[in-house]
Design a protein around this motif. Structure first.
Motif, PDB file in Angstrom:
ATOM      1  N   LEU A 175       0.835  -1.204   0.000  1.00 47.45           N
ATOM      2  CA  LEU A 175       0.000   0.000   0.000  1.00 47.45           C
ATOM      3  C   LEU A 175       0.870   1.255   0.000  1.00 47.45           C
ATOM      4  O   LEU A 175       0.628   2.197  -0.768  1.00 47.45           O
ATOM      5  CB  LEU A 175      -0.921  -0.001   1.218  1.00 47.45           C
ATOM      6  N   THR A 176       1.882   1.268   0.847  1.00 53.77           N
ATOM      7  CA  THR A 176       2.788   2.421   0.911  1.00 53.77           C
ATOM      8  C   THR A 176       3.465   2.657  -0.433  1.00 53.77           C
ATOM      9  O   THR A 176       3.558   3.804  -0.913  1.00 53.77           O
ATOM     10  CB  THR A 176       3.850   2.199   1.998  1.00 53.77           C
ATOM     11  N   GLU A 177       3.927   1.580  -1.056  1.00 62.16           N
ATOM     12  CA  GLU A 177       4.611   1.690  -2.341  1.00 62.16           C
ATOM     13  C   GLU A 177       3.679   2.214  -3.427  1.00 62.16           C
ATOM     14  O   GLU A 177       4.080   3.023  -4.274  1.00 62.16           O
ATOM     15  CB  GLU A 177       5.185   0.321  -2.731  1.00 62.16           C
ATOM     16  N   LYS A 178       2.429   1.757  -3.400  1.00 58.73           N
ATOM     17  CA  LYS A 178       1.451   2.217  -4.388  1.00 58.73           C
ATOM     18  C   LYS A 178       1.169   3.704  -4.205  1.00 58.73           C
ATOM     19  O   LYS A 178       1.074   4.462  -5.197  1.00 58.73           O
ATOM     20  CB  LYS A 178       0.160   1.408  -4.257  1.00 58.73           C
ATOM     21  N   CYS A 179       1.043   4.138  -2.968  1.00 55.32           N
ATOM     22  CA  CYS A 179       0.763   5.553  -2.701  1.00 55.32           C
ATOM     23  C   CYS A 179       1.945   6.435  -3.092  1.00 55.32           C
ATOM     24  O   CYS A 179       1.763   7.585  -3.508  1.00 55.32           O
ATOM     25  CB  CYS A 179       0.415   5.747  -1.226  1.00 55.32           C
ATOM     26  N   GLU A 180       3.143   5.915  -2.968  1.00 59.61           N
ATOM     27  CA  GLU A 180       4.324   6.675  -3.390  1.00 59.61           C
ATOM     28  C   GLU A 180       4.420   6.766  -4.911  1.00 59.61           C
ATOM     29  O   GLU A 180       4.944   7.737  -5.450  1.00 59.61           O
ATOM     30  CB  GLU A 180       5.585   6.020  -2.819  1.00 59.61           C
ATOM     31  N   ALA A 181       3.878   5.758  -5.595  1.00 55.82           N
ATOM     32  CA  ALA A 181       4.009   5.687  -7.057  1.00 55.82           C
ATOM     33  C   ALA A 181       2.887   6.403  -7.799  1.00 55.82           C
ATOM     34  O   ALA A 181       3.067   6.812  -8.953  1.00 55.82           O
ATOM     35  CB  ALA A 181       4.063   4.227  -7.495  1.00 55.82           C
ATOM     36  N   GLU A 182       1.716   6.559  -7.167  1.00 57.80           N
ATOM     37  CA  GLU A 182       0.549   7.113  -7.851  1.00 57.80           C
ATOM     38  C   GLU A 182       0.098   8.420  -7.208  1.00 57.80           C
ATOM     39  O   GLU A 182      -0.120   8.474  -5.993  1.00 57.80           O
ATOM     40  CB  GLU A 182      -0.605   6.098  -7.814  1.00 57.80           C
ATOM     41  N   ALA A 183      -0.072   9.448  -8.025  1.00 56.93           N
ATOM     42  CA  ALA A 183      -0.442  10.773  -7.510  1.00 56.93           C
ATOM     43  C   ALA A 183      -1.833  10.788  -6.887  1.00 56.93           C
ATOM     44  O   ALA A 183      -2.105  11.599  -5.989  1.00 56.93           O
ATOM     45  CB  ALA A 183      -0.351  11.799  -8.631  1.00 56.93           C
ATOM     46  N   ASN A 184      -2.730   9.926  -7.365  1.00 62.70           N
ATOM     47  CA  ASN A 184      -4.107   9.943  -6.854  1.00 62.70           C
ATOM     48  C   ASN A 184      -4.339   8.940  -5.720  1.00 62.70           C
ATOM     49  O   ASN A 184      -5.470   8.687  -5.334  1.00 62.70           O
ATOM     50  CB  ASN A 184      -5.104   9.700  -7.988  1.00 62.70           C
TER      51      ASN A 184
END
Length: 325
Positions: A175-184
C-alpha cells in the motif's frame, strides 16, 4: 498364603502400571510453543486452538504453551525452552528481527525450530521449516483489488497492526509503495492498533481523522477487529460505508462475522489469512522422528498457505461456511 500372593500380584501390577506410565512419558516429544495473545483476534484464537488440539499427549507430545505478545517476552520464553531441553520450539514471532542469537543457541543445543504464522528475518538455516502465510502477497492482493475499482481518488485511512511484525510489514508495504508511485493514491492518516491490534485504538484513529476534517473514502485496516473499530466510529458519525456507502471498508483474516458483513454489503473486502499450521508441523515432526526428511520446502524453508481475497459483490454463503474462522 493367598493374601501374600494377592499382595505380590497387586504390587507387580502397580509397578508395571507406573513403569508403563514412565516409559510412555519418556516417549513423548517435548515441544515448546510460543504464541501471541489469543485475545488479539479471532484469527489468533483459531490459531491457538489449532495448536492446542494438535500438540497433545494423545498425539505423542509433551507440549508447553507460552503466551508472549512482545519480542522480549518471546525471546525469554525461547531461552527457557532451550534450558529445559525441549526437542522442538515453535514460534509465531512478534517481531521479525532480533532472533539470530537465540536461534543459533537452539541449533547448538540440537533443538529444531519451526516458525508458524509469521516469518523471522534471518538465515533460513537457523530454522528447520516455516509454515506461514505470504503476508506481502496478502497486501499485494488487497492493493490489486483496490486498483481494480478504478477510483478517481484513493484517500486512505490506514490502520496498521503490530509495528515490525511480518503481518504488518507485508500488508503495509504494498500500500505504501502504491501511494508513493501514484499521484491519486494518498494515505490521509496512518496509525496502529498496537501490539494487540486493538479495535478501540483503531476507532480512536478514525475519530481523530473525522474530527480533524480529514476526508477518506477507503479504510485499509490490517485485521478484522480493527476494521470493526473504525466502522464503529463511522457509524457514530453517520458516515455510510460498504457497497452502497461512501467509505470502502477493508479487513484481513476472514473471521466468519467479518465475512457476513461482506455478504450484507456493510464491508467491501476481506483478505484471507489461514491460522491452521499445526497439522502441517505435526506431520513434519513425525517425519523427522521417523528418520525421514521434510519435503516440499522452498528456498526459504517455507510451506506457504494458499490464500485469497473476498469481495462483497461476489462472496457467497458457501464461502463463509468454508473459509470463515
Amino acid at each position: 498364603m493367598r493374601k501374600t500372593i494377592a499382595l505380590l500380584l497387586t504390587l507387580v501390577m502397580a509397578f508395571a502400571l507406573v513403569g508403563g506410565s514412565v516409559a510412555h512419558a519418556d516417549d513423548l516429544i517435548k515441544v515448546g510453543i510460543i504464541n501471541l495473545d489469543p485475545s488479539e483476534s479471532g484469527y489468533r484464537q483459531a490459531n491457538v486452538k489449532n495448536l492446542t488440539d494438535t500438540f497433545t499427549k494423545e498425539n505423542g507430545y509433551d507440549a508447553t504453551f507460552v503466551t508472549a505478545p512482545t519480542a522480549d517476552k518471546q525471546l525469554e520464553a525461547a531461552k527457557g525452552f532451550i534450558t529445559a531441553g525441549v526437542e522442538y520450539i515453535l514460534v509465531s514471532a512478534a517481531e521479525t528481527t532480533g532472533w539470530d542469537d537465540v536461534l543459533e543457541e537452539a541449533q547448538e543445543a540440537g533443538i529444531k525450530v519451526f516458525l508458524f504464522d509469521r516469518m523471522i528475518d534471518c538465515d533460513p538455516s537457523l530454522y528447520t521449516a516455516a509454515v506461514v502465510s505470504d503476508m506481502r502477497s496478502e497486501g499485494e492482493t488487497a492493493v490489486a483489488w483496490l486498483e481494480s475499482l478504478k477510483l478517481d481518488e484513493y484517500k486512505i485511512l490506514h490502520i496498521q497492526g503490530q509495528l515490525g511484525s511480518a503481518a504488518q510489514i507485508g500488508r503495509s508495504d504494498p500500500l505504501t509503495e502504491k501511494c508513493e508511485a501514484e499521484a491519486n493514491w494518498t494515505i490521509v492518516r496512518e496509525g496502529t492498533g498496537g501490539d494487540s491490534w486493538d479495535p478501540n485504538e483503531a476507532r480512536k484513529i478514525a475519530e481523530a481523522a473525522i474530527d480533524a476534517g480529514e476526508e477518506f473514502n477507503i479504510v485499509y485496516a490490517e485485521n478484522d477487529g480493527m476494521a470493526d473499530g473504525v466502522v464503529a466510529a463511522l457509524d457514530a458519525k453517520g458516515i455510510t460505508h460498504g457497497t452502497k456507502g461512501d467509505v470502502i471498508v477493508m479487513g484481513f483474516d476472514c473471521n466468519k462475522w467479518a465475512l457476513e458483513k461482506l455478504l450484507a454489503g456493510e464491508w467491501n473486502y476481506d483478505g484471507q489469512c489461514s491460522p491452521f499450521q499445526a497439522g502441517v508441523i505435526d506431520e513434519m515432526i513425525k517425519t523427522l522422528e521417523a528418520g525421514g526428511e521434510i519435503e516440499g520446502l522452498n528456498e526459504l524453508n517455507q510451506i506457504i498457505s494458499v490464500e485469497k481475497g473476498f469481495d462483497a459483490t461476489t462472496i457467497t454463503q458457501e464461502d463463509i461456511d468454508t473459509y470463515g474462522l
